[in-house]
Scaffold this motif. Structure first.
Motif, PDB file in Angstrom:
ATOM      1  N   VAL A   1       0.763  -1.413  -0.234  1.00 44.72           N
ATOM      2  CA  VAL A   1       0.309   0.311  -0.173  1.00 44.72           C
ATOM      3  C   VAL A   1       0.878   1.495  -0.443  1.00 44.72           C
ATOM      4  N   GLU A   2       2.168   1.418   0.272  1.00 42.67           N
ATOM      5  CA  GLU A   2       2.847   2.433   0.436  1.00 42.67           C
ATOM      6  C   GLU A   2       3.806   2.565  -0.116  1.00 42.67           C
ATOM      7  N   ASP A   3       3.071   1.718  -2.024  1.00 39.10           N
ATOM      8  CA  ASP A   3       3.686   1.947  -3.070  1.00 39.10           C
ATOM      9  C   ASP A   3       2.821   2.087  -3.894  1.00 39.10           C
ATOM     10  N   LEU A   4       1.689   2.792  -3.527  1.00 37.84           N
ATOM     11  CA  LEU A   4       0.420   2.354  -4.480  1.00 37.84           C
ATOM     12  C   LEU A   4       0.061   4.358  -4.633  1.00 37.84           C
ATOM     13  N   ASP A   5       0.133   5.042  -5.542  1.00 41.49           N
ATOM     14  CA  ASP A   5      -0.475   6.581  -5.457  1.00 41.49           C
ATOM     15  C   ASP A   5      -2.096   6.381  -6.081  1.00 41.49           C
ATOM     16  N   GLY A   6      -2.811   7.758  -5.635  1.00 36.54           N
ATOM     17  CA  GLY A   6      -4.093   7.588  -5.295  1.00 36.54           C
ATOM     18  C   GLY A   6      -5.133   7.705  -4.705  1.00 36.54           C
ATOM     19  N   GLN A   7      -6.043   7.910  -4.011  1.00 34.35           N
ATOM     20  CA  GLN A   7      -6.896   7.944  -2.742  1.00 34.35           C
ATOM     21  C   GLN A   7      -8.308   7.863  -3.899  1.00 34.35           C
ATOM     22  N   PHE A   8      -8.885   6.759  -2.341  1.00 32.28           N
ATOM     23  CA  PHE A   8     -10.312   6.143  -2.799  1.00 32.28           C
ATOM     24  C   PHE A   8     -10.897   6.483  -2.292  1.00 32.28           C
ATOM     25  N   ASP A   9     -12.080   6.490  -2.261  1.00 29.15           N
ATOM     26  CA  ASP A   9     -14.178   6.563  -1.230  1.00 29.15           C
ATOM     27  C   ASP A   9     -13.787   5.422  -0.056  1.00 29.15           C
ATOM     28  N   LEU A  10     -13.402   4.275  -0.588  1.00 28.68           N
ATOM     29  CA  LEU A  10     -13.735   3.093   0.275  1.00 28.68           C
ATOM     30  C   LEU A  10     -12.110   2.627   0.600  1.00 28.68           C
ATOM     31  N   VAL A  11     -11.672   2.217   1.764  1.00 31.39           N
ATOM     32  CA  VAL A  11     -10.528   1.755   1.772  1.00 31.39           C
ATOM     33  C   VAL A  11     -10.850   0.522   2.920  1.00 31.39           C
ATOM     34  N   THR A  12     -10.546  -0.700   2.730  1.00 28.30           N
ATOM     35  CA  THR A  12     -10.743  -1.649   3.037  1.00 28.30           C
ATOM     36  C   THR A  12      -9.167  -2.650   3.342  1.00 28.30           C
ATOM     37  N   ALA A  13      -9.663  -2.900   4.756  1.00 21.64           N
ATOM     38  CA  ALA A  13      -7.778  -3.776   4.972  1.00 21.64           C
ATOM     39  C   ALA A  13      -8.318  -5.177   6.203  1.00 21.64           C
TER      40      ALA A  13
END
Length: 260
Positions: A117-129
């Motif tokens: 996840v640290e290497d991913l760009d962008g933002q998202f309305d919903l984030v699940t982990a």
């Protein structure tokens, strides 16, 4: 922040399960049982936060979603069917290949990537982990990386086993001991209790909206409950700005003006 949240041995452990990930009676059978419970909670939380129609078949249409630690897509696929434009990531390339193949067979367009996840760009309305934080290098750094991927007004959802004797008994002693979950899947020393989770989220600037337990009984199986001893879900959003300092400063200025 840690350079990566990925533990190589954890990725290898789960990657070895890729072959039968979608078999409800295979190594991931417990996740298949858990998934409907998690989806019920997610649906309720997104409906409440965004004021969505609870009867809509595609409530996430127009929304973006990121599933971190997606495995072979057990959660990513339902999110896509609910209308979200889904990006799903996992540390195990074997799982990502299995996820791509399964999504192709179901005619689902999901952006799968083997990446941290640290290497991913962008933002998202919903984030699940979900069922991920207990497998990472540094839980605080991991939470902060999740928050960095959350769009303004977005919703972050996590789930994890609680750090209790009951959770250890059911998850490790019984489930792993009897072969219901592959041995070595969990390390009790990395389990996180709800208070610790709240602290991790608060430090990352998040406000907890809701905490719901996932309990087990012989008659009901896994189900949502107020009992958080076994496992729990957390729903959170960015904390509102702290205006207390501004308020104190304003009061002090008004007080000085009385003597001007």
């Amino acid at each position: 922040m840690a350079k990566t949240s990925i533990v190589a041995s954890e990725a290898a452990h789960f990657g070895a399960m890729a072959g039968d990930w979608w078999d409800p009676n295979g190594a991931s059978a417990m996740l298949h049982k858990l998934n409907p419970v998690r989806l019920c909670y997610i649906r309720d939380q997104v409906d409440q936060l965004w004021g969505l129609d609870e009867h809509s078949l595609r409530p996430l249409a127009g929304k973006t979603a990121l599933d971190v630690g997606c495995g072979a897509g057990l959660l990513a696929e339902p999110l896509a069917r609910l209308g979200a434009r889904v990006t799903a990531i996992d540390a195990a390339p074997e799982l990502i290949e299995a996820a791509k193949a399964h999504a192709f067979g179901g005619h689902l367009d999901i952006d799968y990537r083997s990446i941290g996840v640290e290497d991913l760009d962008g933002q998202f309305d919903l984030v699940t982990a979900l069922e991920v934080i207990e497998h990472v290098v540094d839980p605080q750094a991991f939470v902060e990386a999740l928050v960095a991927r959350l769009a303004p007004g977005g919703l972050l959802l996590l789930s994890t086993p609680n750090r209790t004797g009951w959770s250890k008994l059911l998850t490790i002693t019984l489930a792993e001991g009897l072969g219901r979950i592959p041995r070595g899947t969990h390390d009790y020393g990395k389990f996180i209790d709800p208070d610790q989770m709240r602290g991790l989220l608060a430090k990352a600037g998040m406000e907890v909206i809701d905490v719901e337990g996932i309990a087990f009984s012989p008659t009901r199986g896994l189900h949502l409950s107020e009992d958080t001893r076994l496992n729990y879900l957390v729903s959170c959003r960015r904390a509102p700005p702290d205006t207390s300092c501004l308020s104190r400063g304003s009061k002090r200025l008004n007080g000085l003006r009385q003597f001007a």
